[in-house]
Write a protein that holds these residues in place. Structure first.
Motif, PDB file in Angstrom:
ATOM      1  N   PHE A 109       0.844  -1.206   0.000  1.00  0.00           N
ATOM      2  CA  PHE A 109       0.000   0.000   0.000  1.00  0.00           C
ATOM      3  C   PHE A 109       0.877   1.253   0.000  1.00  0.00           C
ATOM      4  N   THR A 110       1.894   1.227   0.871  1.00  0.00           N
ATOM      5  CA  THR A 110       2.791   2.388   0.939  1.00  0.00           C
ATOM      6  C   THR A 110       3.585   2.526  -0.355  1.00  0.00           C
ATOM      7  N   GLU A 111       3.991   1.398  -0.917  1.00  0.00           N
ATOM      8  CA  GLU A 111       4.724   1.438  -2.186  1.00  0.00           C
ATOM      9  C   GLU A 111       3.859   2.103  -3.261  1.00  0.00           C
ATOM     10  N   ARG A 112       2.592   1.757  -3.269  1.00  0.00           N
ATOM     11  CA  ARG A 112       1.696   2.367  -4.251  1.00  0.00           C
ATOM     12  C   ARG A 112       1.578   3.872  -4.004  1.00  0.00           C
ATOM     13  N   ALA A 113       1.563   4.248  -2.716  1.00  0.00           N
ATOM     14  CA  ALA A 113       1.487   5.679  -2.390  1.00  0.00           C
ATOM     15  C   ALA A 113       2.725   6.405  -2.931  1.00  0.00           C
ATOM     16  N   VAL A 114       3.889   5.735  -2.845  1.00  0.00           N
ATOM     17  CA  VAL A 114       5.120   6.349  -3.356  1.00  0.00           C
ATOM     18  C   VAL A 114       5.071   6.428  -4.881  1.00  0.00           C
ATOM     19  N   LEU A 115       4.645   5.330  -5.513  1.00  0.00           N
ATOM     20  CA  LEU A 115       4.597   5.313  -6.982  1.00  0.00           C
ATOM     21  C   LEU A 115       3.641   6.374  -7.510  1.00  0.00           C
ATOM     22  N   ASN A 116       2.590   6.657  -6.744  1.00  0.00           N
ATOM     23  CA  ASN A 116       1.645   7.683  -7.165  1.00  0.00           C
ATOM     24  C   ASN A 116       2.029   9.082  -6.701  1.00  0.00           C
ATOM     25  N   GLY A 117       3.230   9.195  -6.087  1.00  0.00           N
ATOM     26  CA  GLY A 117       3.689  10.515  -5.667  1.00  0.00           C
ATOM     27  C   GLY A 117       2.971  11.065  -4.442  1.00  0.00           C
ATOM     28  N   LYS A 118       2.269  10.190  -3.723  1.00  0.00           N
ATOM     29  CA  LYS A 118       1.591  10.648  -2.506  1.00  0.00           C
ATOM     30  C   LYS A 118       2.590  10.829  -1.365  1.00  0.00           C
ATOM     31  N   LEU A 119       3.621  10.019  -1.401  1.00  0.00           N
ATOM     32  CA  LEU A 119       4.670  10.056  -0.385  1.00  0.00           C
ATOM     33  C   LEU A 119       5.986   9.901  -1.110  1.00  0.00           C
ATOM     34  N   ASP A 120       7.074  10.438  -0.540  1.00  0.00           N
ATOM     35  CA  ASP A 120       8.363  10.095  -1.126  1.00  0.00           C
ATOM     36  C   ASP A 120       8.981   8.957  -0.300  1.00  0.00           C
ATOM     37  N   LEU A 121      10.185   8.538  -0.720  1.00  0.00           N
ATOM     38  CA  LEU A 121      10.777   7.366  -0.060  1.00  0.00           C
ATOM     39  C   LEU A 121      11.070   7.601   1.413  1.00  0.00           C
ATOM     40  N   VAL A 122      11.571   8.793   1.734  1.00  0.00           N
ATOM     41  CA  VAL A 122      11.901   9.093   3.128  1.00  0.00           C
ATOM     42  C   VAL A 122      10.625   9.056   3.976  1.00  0.00           C
ATOM     43  N   GLN A 123       9.550   9.600   3.442  1.00  0.00           N
ATOM     44  CA  GLN A 123       8.280   9.588   4.180  1.00  0.00           C
ATOM     45  C   GLN A 123       7.774   8.162   4.363  1.00  0.00           C
ATOM     46  N   ALA A 124       7.923   7.353   3.301  1.00  0.00           N
ATOM     47  CA  ALA A 124       7.488   5.960   3.403  1.00  0.00           C
ATOM     48  C   ALA A 124       8.286   5.239   4.495  1.00  0.00           C
ATOM     49  N   GLU A 125       9.603   5.489   4.514  1.00  0.00           N
ATOM     50  CA  GLU A 125      10.424   4.851   5.549  1.00  0.00           C
ATOM     51  C   GLU A 125      10.013   5.330   6.937  1.00  0.00           C
ATOM     52  N   SER A 126       9.637   6.602   7.030  1.00  0.00           N
ATOM     53  CA  SER A 126       9.322   7.102   8.369  1.00  0.00           C
ATOM     54  C   SER A 126       7.978   6.564   8.869  1.00  0.00           C
ATOM     55  N   ILE A 127       7.123   6.125   7.970  1.00  0.00           N
ATOM     56  CA  ILE A 127       5.888   5.463   8.433  1.00  0.00           C
ATOM     57  C   ILE A 127       6.258   4.176   9.170  1.00  0.00           C
ATOM     58  N   ALA A 128       7.176   3.412   8.565  1.00  0.00           N
ATOM     59  CA  ALA A 128       7.612   2.165   9.217  1.00  0.00           C
ATOM     60  C   ALA A 128       8.270   2.469  10.560  1.00  0.00           C
ATOM     61  N   ASP A 129       9.111   3.513  10.590  1.00  0.00           N
ATOM     62  CA  ASP A 129       9.779   3.860  11.849  1.00  0.00           C
ATOM     63  C   ASP A 129       8.774   4.313  12.903  1.00  0.00           C
ATOM     64  N   LEU A 130       7.784   5.061  12.454  1.00  0.00           N
ATOM     65  CA  LEU A 130       6.785   5.574  13.395  1.00  0.00           C
ATOM     66  C   LEU A 130       6.024   4.422  14.047  1.00  0.00           C
ATOM     67  N   ILE A 131       5.684   3.434  13.226  1.00  0.00           N
ATOM     68  CA  ILE A 131       4.950   2.287  13.762  1.00  0.00           C
ATOM     69  C   ILE A 131       5.826   1.520  14.752  1.00  0.00           C
ATOM     70  N   LEU A 141      10.740  12.091  15.980  1.00  0.00           N
ATOM     71  CA  LEU A 141      11.664  12.128  14.845  1.00  0.00           C
ATOM     72  C   LEU A 141      10.985  11.556  13.600  1.00  0.00           C
ATOM     73  N   SER A 142      10.284  10.438  13.750  1.00  0.00           N
ATOM     74  CA  SER A 142       9.618   9.821  12.600  1.00  0.00           C
ATOM     75  C   SER A 142       8.541  10.754  12.050  1.00  0.00           C
TER      76      SER A 142
END
Ligand SMILES: Nc1nc2c(ncn2[C@@H]2O[C@H](COP(=O)(O)OP(=O)(O)OP(=O)(O)O)[C@@H](O)[C@H]2O)c(=O)[nH]1
Ligand SMILES: [Mg+2]
Length: 437
Positions: A109-131, A141-142
């Motif tokens: 789901f997050t990968e799709r958000a990145v591919l669609n430009g909803k999130l960039d890679l750093v933001q996608a990584e920070s979702i995982a860190d936040l969780i 920080l996340s």
């Protein structure tokens, strides 16, 4: 372009709970919902529906339908809030799969958000860190990186570089006419500023990583110094065995507590001494190895015996030396002293540890901070390319050589956030830079 699959997965932990969320993403999501519920809810309206499949009621739930591009992934999406029974979640997912979806891959789901430009890679990584965050400081920080603090800075630097590149390239195209679109001094000044900014980001790595992954501390000292007693006091339970017999602890005992806003995993170890006992010797080797790899070493010295040659304190010069058993013996003046038994001085020890964590390891509160190896590698690549570009500029190298390094630097930042590069340069040239025609 091939048609996107419709995917489905539980978005919440599969366990008995009040509610459970199932996400469906892709072009067929609304149709699948319609076939399960007989209605097509209005966009973004929490709608109470009954889910049925093959004549059987699956659950009574709340559905929200999102239409592309206004969803987390940027695709058509459905979120079902079910009753939190793993069985219901299972049956609903099976029904959705029977209607043509497939089970999502991890992170899809997050990968799709990145591919669609909803999130960039750093933001996608920070979702995982936040969780994964275990302390408030980690979560903060996340959230900053999810908000885009690092991405915006990287994008800003990258735009500066693309600006310089476009002007140097324009000068190449028009070199015969002798036009100059940017002076070398100006180019150098901008590149140097970018390099300094990138260097500042690179320097946040140790703290960023420590903040996201947490720290390790090791309690060392001779047998009977009170290591296990201290661990137990710090974690607030009888985690490690304590006896009056020296050599009690053999294997490493680890517990994690919050110090200075970071999770610190504290290891209690075998007491250091010369021994002929094979098991104890292995324990001592493990203790030393753990201490060498640790962020913080707490070295306990029994105040009733003091430091002896057996301590080998010189092997651990960064260690925080703490005298123990102050309830029965006096520590040398000016030394941090505790009684793990009565608790005297333990607050002071915790204050010192808190300070060490904040001063040496915690991420800065406001500057853009990198937190993982991928980000470190991208920033390091950028920094080395900018160093090379500055050398080329200083040596009077031709524009085309300088541009190669600047591209490498811009691409590294593009790789950091997941942006594309070459096209952006074109856009920079054509949108802002009129060549006078
Ligand atoms: N009076 C006093 N006794 C202590 C204190 N800390 C530990 N002890 C006692 O010292 C003995 C050894 O304590 P441990 O915590 O097992 O010591 P250790 O450093 O873990 O020892 P090993 O596991 O053998 O290396 C026990 O009898 C404890 O009750 C203290 O602060 N004051
Ligand atoms: Mg012990």
């Amino acid at each position: 372009m091939t048609e996107l699959d419709t995917i489905v997965a539980p978005a919440t932990a599969v366990a008995r709970s009040a509610l459970a969320i199932v996400r469906i993403d892709g072009p067929d999501s609304a149709n699948i919902l319609q076939r399960l519920a007989d209605i097509r809810p209005d966009e973004r309206q929490a709608t109470h529906i009954a889910l049925k499949h093959q004549g059987e009621v699956l659950d009574d739930c709340i559905a929200i339908r999102y239409a592309a591009p206004q969803s987390f992934t940027g695709n058509d999406m459905v979120e079902l809030t079910l009753h939190g029974s793993p069985l219901i979640v299972d049956r609903v997912i099976s029904a959705v799969v029977a209607l043509g979806a497939r089970i999502a891959e991890p992170g899809e789901f997050t990968e799709r958000a990145v591919l669609n430009g909803k999130l960039d890679l750093v933001q996608a990584e920070s979702i995982a860190d936040l969780i994964d965050a275990r302390t408030a400081v980690q979560a903060k920080l996340s959230l900053r990186n999810l908000d885009g603090v690092l991405s915006r800075k990287a994008t800003e630097i990258r735009e500066t570089l693309l600006h310089v590149i476009s002007r140097l390239e324009a000068a190449l195209d028009f070199s015969e006419e002798g036009y100059e679109f940017i002076t070398r001094d100006d180019a150098r000044a901008r590149v140097e500023r970018a390099r300094d900014d990138v260097r500042a980001i690179a320097s946040t790595f140790a703290r960023g990583r420590a903040t996201t992954s947490g720290l390790s501390a090791v309690i060392l000292g001779r047998p009977n110094a009170g290591k296990s007693t201290l661990l137990n006091r710090l974690v607030g339970s009888e985690r490690a065995i304590v006896t009056a017999q020296p050599g009690t602890t053999r294997d490493i005992v680890r517990e994690t507590i919050d110090i200075g806003g970071l999770p610190v995993t504290i290891a209690d170890t075998a007491g250091l001494r010369a021994t002929s006992d094979e098991v104890e010797e292995i324990g001592i080797a493990r203790a030393k190895e753990a201490a060498r790899a640790a962020d913080i070493v707490i070295f306990l010295v029994d105040a009733s015996t003091g430091v002896t040659a057996d301590d080998h304190l010189d092997e651990f010069h960064d260690a925080l030396v703490v005298y123990t058993k102050r309830d029965i013996a006096r520590a040398p003046a000016g030394q941090l002293a505790i009684s793990a038994k009565t608790g005297e001085g333990v607050d002071e020890l915790l204050r010192r540890l808190d300070l060490i964590v904040r001063e040496r390891f915690a991420a800065p509160e406001s500057s853009p901070t990198i937190v993982n190896e991928r980000q470190r590698a991208a920033v390091a690549e950028c920094e080395s390319a900018l160093d090379a570009a500055i050398v080329s500029l200083d040596e009077g190298a031709e524009e085309q050589y300088v541009v190669v390094d600047l591209y490498r630097a811009a691409n590294a930042l593009g790789a950091l956030t997941g942006a594309i590069t070459r096209e952006d340069v074109f856009r920079e040239i054509f949108s802002k830079f009129c060549i006078g025609k």
